[in-house]
Scaffold this motif. Structure first.
Motif, PDB file in Angstrom:
ATOM      1  N   PHE D  36     -38.806  27.806 -68.472  1.00  0.00           N
ATOM      2  CA  PHE D  36     -38.324  29.091 -68.987  1.00  0.00           C
ATOM      3  C   PHE D  36     -39.454  29.978 -69.495  1.00  0.00           C
ATOM      4  CE2 PHE D  36     -34.516  26.443 -69.326  1.00  0.00           C
ATOM      5  CZ  PHE D  36     -33.620  27.255 -68.651  1.00  0.00           C
ATOM      6  N   LYS D  37     -40.701  29.529 -69.245  1.00  0.00           N
ATOM      7  CA  LYS D  37     -41.818  30.321 -69.719  1.00  0.00           C
ATOM      8  C   LYS D  37     -42.335  31.213 -68.600  1.00  0.00           C
ATOM      9  CE  LYS D  37     -43.415  26.675 -72.807  1.00  0.00           C
ATOM     10  NZ  LYS D  37     -44.466  25.666 -73.026  1.00  0.00           N
ATOM     11  N   TYR D  59     -36.647  30.620 -61.997  1.00  0.00           N
ATOM     12  CA  TYR D  59     -35.512  30.121 -61.217  1.00  0.00           C
ATOM     13  C   TYR D  59     -35.208  31.079 -60.071  1.00  0.00           C
ATOM     14  CZ  TYR D  59     -34.838  26.509 -64.658  1.00  0.00           C
ATOM     15  OH  TYR D  59     -35.016  25.413 -65.443  1.00  0.00           O
ATOM     16  N   ALA D  60     -35.267  32.373 -60.385  1.00  0.00           N
ATOM     17  CA  ALA D  60     -35.012  33.356 -59.338  1.00  0.00           C
ATOM     18  C   ALA D  60     -36.049  33.216 -58.234  1.00  0.00           C
ATOM     19  CB  ALA D  60     -35.042  34.754 -59.939  1.00  0.00           C
ATOM     20  N   GLU D  61     -37.291  33.043 -58.652  1.00  0.00           N
ATOM     21  CA  GLU D  61     -38.383  32.911 -57.698  1.00  0.00           C
ATOM     22  C   GLU D  61     -38.175  31.684 -56.793  1.00  0.00           C
ATOM     23  OE1 GLU D  61     -41.241  34.566 -57.167  1.00  0.00           O
ATOM     24  OE2 GLU D  61     -42.240  33.055 -55.914  1.00  0.00           O
ATOM     25  N   VAL D  62     -37.844  30.572 -57.433  1.00  0.00           N
ATOM     26  CA  VAL D  62     -37.651  29.342 -56.674  1.00  0.00           C
ATOM     27  C   VAL D  62     -36.493  29.500 -55.701  1.00  0.00           C
ATOM     28  CG1 VAL D  62     -36.880  26.956 -56.873  1.00  0.00           C
ATOM     29  CG2 VAL D  62     -38.680  27.802 -58.363  1.00  0.00           C
ATOM     30  N   GLN D  63     -35.417  30.094 -56.180  1.00  0.00           N
ATOM     31  CA  GLN D  63     -34.251  30.263 -55.330  1.00  0.00           C
ATOM     32  C   GLN D  63     -34.587  31.185 -54.159  1.00  0.00           C
ATOM     33  OE1 GLN D  63     -31.453  28.796 -54.980  1.00  0.00           O
ATOM     34  NE2 GLN D  63     -30.713  30.192 -53.401  1.00  0.00           N
ATOM     35  N   SER D  64     -35.412  32.175 -54.409  1.00  0.00           N
ATOM     36  CA  SER D  64     -35.715  33.106 -53.323  1.00  0.00           C
ATOM     37  C   SER D  64     -36.560  32.423 -52.246  1.00  0.00           C
ATOM     38  CB  SER D  64     -36.439  34.327 -53.865  1.00  0.00           C
ATOM     39  OG  SER D  64     -37.793  33.991 -54.106  1.00  0.00           O
ATOM     40  N   ARG D  65     -37.231  31.345 -52.626  1.00  0.00           N
ATOM     41  CA  ARG D  65     -38.064  30.675 -51.639  1.00  0.00           C
ATOM     42  C   ARG D  65     -37.311  29.682 -50.789  1.00  0.00           C
ATOM     43  NH1 ARG D  65     -43.677  28.612 -53.908  1.00  0.00           N
ATOM     44  NH2 ARG D  65     -43.320  27.095 -52.268  1.00  0.00           N
ATOM     45  N   LYS D 243     -43.157  27.677 -62.267  1.00  0.00           N
ATOM     46  CA  LYS D 243     -42.331  27.555 -61.062  1.00  0.00           C
ATOM     47  C   LYS D 243     -42.070  26.087 -60.741  1.00  0.00           C
ATOM     48  CE  LYS D 243     -44.784  30.502 -58.466  1.00  0.00           C
ATOM     49  NZ  LYS D 243     -45.468  31.511 -59.255  1.00  0.00           N
ATOM     50  N   LEU D 244     -43.145  25.296 -60.836  1.00  0.00           N
ATOM     51  CA  LEU D 244     -42.986  23.864 -60.598  1.00  0.00           C
ATOM     52  C   LEU D 244     -41.937  23.289 -61.553  1.00  0.00           C
ATOM     53  CD1 LEU D 244     -43.812  21.035 -59.567  1.00  0.00           C
ATOM     54  CD2 LEU D 244     -45.587  21.034 -61.307  1.00  0.00           C
ATOM     55  N   SER D 245     -42.007  23.675 -62.794  1.00  0.00           N
ATOM     56  CA  SER D 245     -41.051  23.159 -63.768  1.00  0.00           C
ATOM     57  C   SER D 245     -39.629  23.576 -63.419  1.00  0.00           C
ATOM     58  CB  SER D 245     -41.395  23.677 -65.163  1.00  0.00           C
ATOM     59  OG  SER D 245     -42.656  23.213 -65.529  1.00  0.00           O
ATOM     60  N   ALA D 246     -39.493  24.817 -62.990  1.00  0.00           N
ATOM     61  CA  ALA D 246     -38.149  25.274 -62.636  1.00  0.00           C
ATOM     62  C   ALA D 246     -37.623  24.473 -61.453  1.00  0.00           C
ATOM     63  CB  ALA D 246     -38.180  26.764 -62.313  1.00  0.00           C
ATOM     64  N   ALA D 247     -38.459  24.305 -60.441  1.00  0.00           N
ATOM     65  CA  ALA D 247     -38.016  23.550 -59.269  1.00  0.00           C
ATOM     66  C   ALA D 247     -37.709  22.116 -59.660  1.00  0.00           C
ATOM     67  CB  ALA D 247     -39.097  23.586 -58.192  1.00  0.00           C
TER      68      ALA D 247
END
Ligand code: ATP
Ligand code: ATP
Ligand code: MG
Ligand code: MG
Lengths: 290, 332, 417, 276, 332
Positions: D36-37, D59-65, D243-247
């Motif tokens: 969340f950072k 999360y948005a970034e990861v989902q977009s990928r 991003k890694l953490s979100a994924a």
């Protein structure tokens, strides 16, 4: 329980599992054995030829092979030691009356659910990284030079990561075992004048022998093929310091695409695994029969 | 060395007052049996004495010394558990030696004591077996062996025979009695088997809902039960309890007469009734006889008294053996 | 029709992934499915797929190393249509890269981005230390400067270099560096040369420099790790791929965006600079049933229009570099990308046909274009990585490297008749 | 053992247990927090624990990928599918081993387990070729089959240990009552073993969910589960911790939540006959 | 409908010949009890009849039809297990209904039969409970309920009461006896409790090491034991067995006299001896008396016979009740 009718039914019902597993074992095994006698590189199709035991002699004479062998044993042994000792300690702790026992248990069990890849990534980047990792920050704030885990103690680092994942499993089994210890037996020991330590050594530990055996068996099965953690963190290096057998075979097969060599390696690994298996079966057989 | 005194001892589990308050004196060398229905607090009382539970109130004095707060191991008592609680991974020898080893007694001395105990208990041939390789009776003896090597001030037994089969139970019962005669150590013995209580005890303590109903020698309890509870509990088959006119005529709320104190005849008697069930054991015959106005009475007859369902018989109570109870259930 | 595209998780590819809608809008009826993998995994997956003719991917992202080998094997569909397409303008592709992707006159893969290596440095730190970076520095200067800049108390490390084992990781850098030290992988008879003094000099230099002026944990740093270090201001210099330039100068991602300077890769005065040549390319496996659609996609992704599209959406600094001459002639690009000239010069100065000072039997600047190289390169890389980590000495590492290379070459049957 | 435990002792024990528990859990907690950072906060030194600008952009970034839902669904299908299929095959086998044991039963069991000791890389190429030829590459069915085979030994063993605890007399009673073998298993054995079967199910779902070798090598896109999803983050891309953490969070959250909710069953059953 | 015949039935487990060869006829409606020491093959025999084990040889005929090879379900027998073997996940209703469901009987019919059975067994109020919510006695009744709904040709009971406590055991014993009187179905009942055997059986089969020692009515066995084994096994306390001069004088190898058939007096008698143990049960007193030249004899006296360890008493055997055995142990 034992009429001819039930016996033949039993044989019939075992059949699917046995046949499937046998096929799962024998088909790839057969092909692997066949490949292991070929010069077969995926990148050079059409050049396969029979080479006899050449692949084996190359694999076995590879200096990396002995490193991999020791590393495999160290990895399995190290993780087993940490998880069993830690598991017993945790189980003893969780067996005490404490506040919020349920929540502590939830905390402790959590790593078991984490994908190996994820845990390796998280540990590597967010904890063991010598610059941005949390451990490095802690070391620096305490005035120490940060340890470069993956470079200076690669195998230990892998062991730590893997042990972190398996500690919950050991803890859970030990805890269940501990809780199954007959209350009267503990009381009898107490009446007999045994203090906490004596009770642990003479009563609790022998009672847990079976649980320990099972932990050894199950963990060994999974630890022999630890792979993702190494691939993600150290790539088997530096040098071959954290290469285990599985990773070595992987490197042959999927980095060099030397299918012949990898197959030979695979067969060697199967043989070694079976030696371990026989050893384990002995151990289990003794401890599980009773 | 071996007297135990409970003063005003009580025990509360959470909300439940399992033992409201108990006073009891156990003399040195006595064989005391706690009996009572399941859940009446027998085991709890024993565990309080052993120190395996804390008292909620009161005092436990062992050998003149206050032991209320002492740790179990420090009380000098030995306990034999219902499940035997043998250490399954140790040989018989190690099991018996365990308390000595914990007391840091030297090897040779331990061996000597273990061998002595094994001899007394006929276990010499089994010293190197594991508990699971022993029969129930042998296991029981190992548990006793573990208790006696320490030469405790008193033995505590919690239903030690309940896991054994009938024949073995009889044997072990005799063995424990003999042991008591040999060692002359105080023994406290919990059971809910009356025969055990009657045959083994110097003194029986009848418990009911955590209270002592009566304390006395077996025959005292049999002959002069202090109240209805004890009257019904001691004696087998149970005492027949009769209410109504007959009891009133005797000046009581309830009259009690034991099956063995009713005379039986085919010709004449105080009451006449019809046999509903006749159980022939060979040595005895137990009959359930339906007597109008009185109810169903259990009667004991000799083994030769041939009779069957539906027969008409006459009964005569031995009035000298009649028990009378008031409306609070206390003996008059 | 859905195209399954295997690609590597580098920034430019991720960006392409996000711009796919543009392609779909222009080519209705073609859908795109992305499989984004880390480099090693990607290589393993696509190689297995193409070698076993499994046909799971319609387009693969492959390196300039694989393209000619696979092309020769007949595993790739030649991009004839593309070469002939005037709008696509294949002649605009940078010559060293185009020739690297061409086998027997046929283009087998289209470059998505190309790169060489160069020096990136922190102007502020150099100023502070009173140093001035020449356009074409020597290794001696670099080593001195690195030592001077280093201040471990503020986590400032003079130089960041690749240390993570892998033929595409540390060996790319080390082989290129070794070229400038006069070393080579094999002599004309395919005899490994790790027992020669040139390699020892190279490795000694590298290990000592990194020990004095490198960041901790260098032996597990690859391109991406170093990028992160540089972006967070922990490195004084970084010698690595030219593509990194756009990332380190991007203020959104980099804390030091306005303080970065560039220079050519260093040399040792022997006539070879220590820079490499690499490109990531899109190719179609032979036997694919969706060649037409795949070719459309490749045309889109490697076209001039795509460059414009990225420029429009993300700014000129972020377009995939190193593939087209026209880009470097574009004034806007030159303005936005301070590193443009340096990149072009670096790429043009790399010569895959003659990589080393001494003659060699192979092609490839920072690799040896034979199938066995992946395995050997990685194994040697592991030894060198261990030397960097201090687990073995330089001599031991070289000795092991020599031995294992000899073994593998013998096993593979070199020298070939 | 209902003796008073001094409150002080309990407090000390609790403190130790909580400290260790949180320590063990910390990597996961930290990952979730980091997800969340912003990337900058993620590598801030000194680290920020709670007081940072919370954001869901990662999360948005990861989902977009990548298509999280597709991977998630594939993971669900293959872990559930393989476990259920495994149970169907294993229940009869475990019945036979537990209730009609022969001298070789233990050996068969150990042999089954030993098939798990084979290094999977050794078998990859053969399996890959076979899968290619029968068209199972990148199919959910293919994955289900492989994962079933991989976990079958564990399933058989777990069921065997539960079944052994069920008194044979009950099955005999069913037999006397006229139940055929199938009915005996369906109506009597299976429902009685529900707790054991549930924990077998859970454990195997977890194992299948986390299996990263076969899933990665036998799928490309259509059938790719979350392990492939995470594989695209397995090397850094500049600043990527957040991003890694979100994924990572997205990949482990479902199974972690399942694990926590079913903790009781799982723990109760996870004994492998270790506890008698 | 309900006669069972065993012809030359044998059973071998691996190496062990557990049952060498047995012939037995059980008539329709009979209540037959198998007794014998632990491990003598009682359960095995019952399971052979049930079809849960294959016979190793011989023939089992049920109702005139050869059932040797028939599956358990096809034999029309119902079995009540020692552990009850209730289906723990099913309600009492479903437990009882299970055999009917397996026989594909329709819903309404099942309900009717289950309700009937529940009424007979006093289980109506518990039909919706799970077994674990029942007391031991209730569970036992459910097991019986499950057996009776099928209206089997015969019931097989394997120590059905051994898990119950003493009081409950007496009740359930009576209930089963009553059930037998109501249903008049053949019952085969295994126990090692003599009291059960004596009180319930029409016919007792005494087994020893897989062999039948004697078959007969309870009182037959009590009065005329065919051999030493039966003599020792039936009757409690055990019959006193005397060898030596006294037996020889009676023309036998061994003479047997039951404790209840020995007269006791303080003044005079055939033998004089010293009391070693006296067990006072209130209703009876059992004494172990050491008689020189004869050995230790157990003697039963009335509850009032006050005596203790060391007392001297005189004994007079009732010679009409004397049993004589030859040197093979067979009764003369
Ligand atoms: N640890 C405990 N917590 C709460 N209640 C308890 C505990 N131990 C025993 N009890 C309760 O105390 C009462 C007495 O139990 P206790 O075990 O002493 O009975 P008992 O006379 O030994 O019975 P039994 O003959 O069945 O062994 C029972 O009602 C029991 O439920
Ligand atoms: N499945 C088996 N395999 C081998 N031996 C067996 C088996 N079942 C029983 N036996 C042996 O057969 C003998 C008779 O056993 P059975 O269970 O019939 O005795 P039992 O008379 O019922 O004893 P108990 O009163 O203890 O129940 C015993 O010696 C036992 O060890
Ligand atoms: Mg009790
Ligand atoms: Mg039996």
């Amino acid at each position: 329980m034992a009429t001819t009718h039930t016996r033949s039914a039993a044989r019939l019902m075992m059949a699917p599992s046995v046949i499937l597993l046998f096929a799962w074992m024998i088909v790839p095994l057969g092909m692997t054995i066949y490949f292991s006698f070929l010069r077969y590189n995926l990148l050079m199709p059409g050049m396969e030829e029979f080479t006899g035991f050449l692949n084996y002699s190359f694999f076995l004479s590879d200096p990396a092979f002995f490193d991999a062998l020791t590393n495999t044993l160290l990895l399995v042994g190290g993780v087993l030691a940490i998880t069993i000792i830690g598991g017993i300690a945790f189980a003893l702790l969780l067996d005490q009356p404490i506040f919020g026992q349920g929540i502590v248990r939830i905390l402790v069990i959590a790593p078991f659910f984490v994908m190996p890849t994820v845990s390796a990534l998280v540990w590597k980047n967010m904890f063991m990284n010598p610059v941005n990792g949390l451990l490095a920050w802690i070391a620096r704030s305490l005035g120490f030079q940060p340890v470069d885990f993956l470079a200076s103690v690669p195998l230990l680092s892998v062991i730590i990561i893997v042990a972190w994942q398996w500690l919950p499993f050991a803890t859970l089994i030990m805890l269940t075992a501990l809780q199954s210890l007959d209350e009267e037996q503990k009381e009898a020991a107490e009446m007999d004048g045994a203090g906490f330590v004596s009770r642990f050594i003479y009563i609790v530990l022998p009672h847990m022998a079976r649980a320990i055996t099972v932990v050894i068996l199950i963990e060994t099965i999974f630890l022999l093929s630890v792979f993702a953690e190494i691939l993600v963190t150290t790539n088997g290096g530096p040098g071959t310091q954290s290469t285990n057998l599985t990773y070595l075979v992987y490197a042959q097969a999927l980095l060099q695409f030397d299918i012949g060599g990898a197959s030979a390696g695979g067969i060697v690994a199967v043989i070694l695994a079976n030696i371990v298996a026989i050893f384990l079966v002995r151990l289990i057989g003794k401890n599980l029969e009773a | 060395m071996g007297s135990i005194t409970l003063r005003n001892v009580s025990k509360v589990f959470g909300e439940a007052k399992v033992i409201p308050s108990i006073d009891l004196d156990i003399n040195d060398g006595e064989f005391v049996v706690f009996v009572g229905p399941s859940g009446c607090g027998k085991s709890t009382l024993l565990r309080l004495i052993a120190g395996l539970e804390d008292v909620s109130g009161g005092q436990i004095v062992i050998d003149g010394q206050d032991a209320t707060e002492a740790a179990p191991a420090k009380r000098g008592l030995a306990m034999v558990f219902q499940s035997y609680a043998l250490y399954p991974h140790m040989s018989v020898r190690s099991n018996i030696a365990f308390p000595l080893k914990m007391a840091n007694i030297d090897k040779a001395e331990i061996d000597r004591k273990v061998n002595d105990a094994a001899r007394v208990l006929n276990l010499t041939d089994y010293l190197d077996r594991k508990p699971r390789q022993l029969s129930g009776g042998q296991r029981q003896r190992v548990a006793i062996g573990r208790a006696i090597v320490r030469q405790p001030k008193a033995f505590l037994f919690d239903e030690p025979l309940s896991n054994l089969d009938a024949a073995l139970r009889v044997n072990m019962r005799l063995e424990i009695s003999e042991l008591h005669q040999t060692l002359k150590t105080t023994m406290i013995y919990v059971t809910h088997d009356q025969v055990e209580a009657m045959t083994m005890a110097d003194k029986i303590v009848v418990l009911n809902r955590g209270r002592i109903e009566q304390v006395g020698s077996p025959l005292d309890l049999y002959r002069k039960p202090a109240n209805l509870f004890v009257a019904g509990f001691i004696g087998s088959p149970r005492m027949n309890l009769i209410e109504g006119d007959y009891a009133r005529a005797k000046g009581a709320k309830t009259a009690g007469i034991r099956p063995e104190h009713i005379g039986l005849s085919r010709e004449a008697g105080t009451w006449d009734g019809v046999v509903t069930i006749a159980e022939h054991l060979g040595s005895d015959t137990f009959m359930h006889v339906e007597v109008s106005g009185i109810g169903t009475l259990t009667v004991r007859a000799g083994g030769e008294f041939g009779c069957r369902h539906g027969d008409r018989v006459f009964l005569t109570p031995d009035e000298s053996k009649l028990h009378r109870f008031d409306d609070k259930g206390l003996a008059l | 029709e859905t195209l399954t595209i295997a690609t590597v998780n580098n920034g430019d590819m991720i960006r392409m992934q996000k711009l796919t809608d543009d392609f779909k809008a222009k080519n209705p009826g073609i859908d795109v499915q992305w499989v984004t993998l880390e480099e090693n995994v990607l290589r393993q997956r696509v190689t297995t797929d193409v070698a076993t003719k499994s046909g799971q991917y319609d387009i693969m992202t492959i390196g300039i190393y694989e393209a000619p080998i696979w092309g020769k094997q007949g595993w790739l569909a030649p991009l004839d249509k593309l070469s002939a397409d005037a709008r696509y303008d294949a002649n605009d592709l940078l010559p060293p890269i185009r020739s690297g992707l061409t086998v027997n006159g046929k283009l087998y893969a289209a470059p998505f981005y190309g790169e060489s290596s160069m020096v990136m440095y922190r102007k502020d730190l150099f100023d502070k230390a009173g140093l001035k970076m020449p356009d074409a520095p020597t290794w001696t200067f670099i080593a001195d400067a690195a030592r001077k800049i280093t201040d471990k108390s503020t986590e400032t490390y003079g130089i960041c270099l690749r240390g993570k084992a892998g033929w595409g990781e540390n060996m790319a850098f080390l082989t290129a560096t070794a070229n400038s030290f006069g070393a080579r992988w094999f002599d004309e008879n395919w005899k490994p040369q790790f027992d020669q003094p040139e390699w020892k000099n190279t490795l000694d230099f590298y290990v000592k420099l990194m020990k004095d002026a490198g960041p901790p944990g260098a032996s597990s740093n690859g391109f991406n790790e170093n990028l992160a270090l540089f972006q967070t201001g922990k490195c004084g210099m970084w010698i690595d791929a030219t593509v990194a330039a756009s990332f380190v100068t991007n203020p959104k991602e980099s804390k030091v965006a306005d303080k970065v300077g560039f220079a050519l890769a260093p040399d040792n005065g022997l006539g070879k600079r220590g820079n490499w040549l690499w490109s990531w390319n899109l190719a179609i496996p032979a036997g694919s049933k969706k060649v037409e659609a795949a070719e459309k996609f490749i045309a889109w992704a490697t076209s001039k229009d795509y460059l414009n599209l990225v420029a429009e959406k993300e700014g000129w600094a972020n377009v995939p570099p190193g593939t087209r001459t026209s880009l470097y002639q574009n004034a806007e690009y030159q303005k936005a990308a301070s590193f443009a000239k340096m990149t072009l010069d670096s790429i043009n100065s790399a010569d895959p046909k003659k990589p080393s000072v001494k003659p060699v039997p192979y092609e490839g600047v920072q690799y040896v274009a034979i199938p066995e190289f992946q395995g050997i390169g990685t194994a040697v890389g592991q030894q060198f990585s261990a030397a960097l980590a201090g687990q073995v000495t330089v001599d031991q590492a070289l000795q092991s490297a020599q031995q294992l290379t000899e073994r593998e070459m013998k096993k593979a049957g070199y020298p070939k008749k | 053992m209902a003796r008073k435990v001094s409150t002080r002792r309990k407090l000390v024990m609790s403190a130790i247990a909580w400290t260790l528990g949180i320590l063990i859990f910390f990597p996961i907690l930290w990952t979730v927090l980091t997800s969340f950072k912003s990337e900058g906060d993620a590598i801030a030194s000194p680290p920020v624990f709670l007081f940072f600008h919370w954001t869901t952009e990662n999360y948005a970034e990861v989902q977009s990928r990548s298509d999280y839902v597709l991977h998630f669904w594939n993971s669900v299908v293959m872990s559930l599918g393989s476990t259920l299929l495994g149970l169907v095959i294993a229940i009869p086998a475990a019945w036979a081993m537990a209730f009609s044991p022969t001298r070789r039963t233990k050996d068969v069991l150990m042999w089954m387990l030993s098939t798990k000791m084979m290094p999977p890389v050794g078998a990859l190429i053969p399996i890959y070729l076979i899968f290619r030829d029968v068209g199972l590459l990148d199919t959910r069915i293919g994955l289900v089959v492989v994962l079933t085979l991989i976990n079958l030994p564990i399933i058989v063993w777990m069921l065997y240990t539960y079944f052994k605890e069920i008194p044979g007399e009950i099955l005999e009673a069913a037999r006397m009552d006229g139940a055929s073998l199938a009915k005996e298993i369906v109506y009597v054995l299976t429902p009685m073993a529900i707790p054991g079967i549930a924990s077998t199910l859970l454990l195997n779902i977890i194992l299948a969910w986390n299996e990263a070798f076969w899933t990665l090598n036998l799928t490309t896109s259509k059938a790719a589960p979350l392990t492939t999803f995470i594989a695209s983050y397995s090397s850094p891309e500049g600043l990527f911790y957040a991003k890694l953490s979100a994924a990572s969070t997205m990949a482990i959250a479902p199974i972690l939540i399942l694990g926590w909710f079913s903790q009781k069953q799982l723990v109760r059953g996870l004994t492998f006959g270790a506890v008698k």
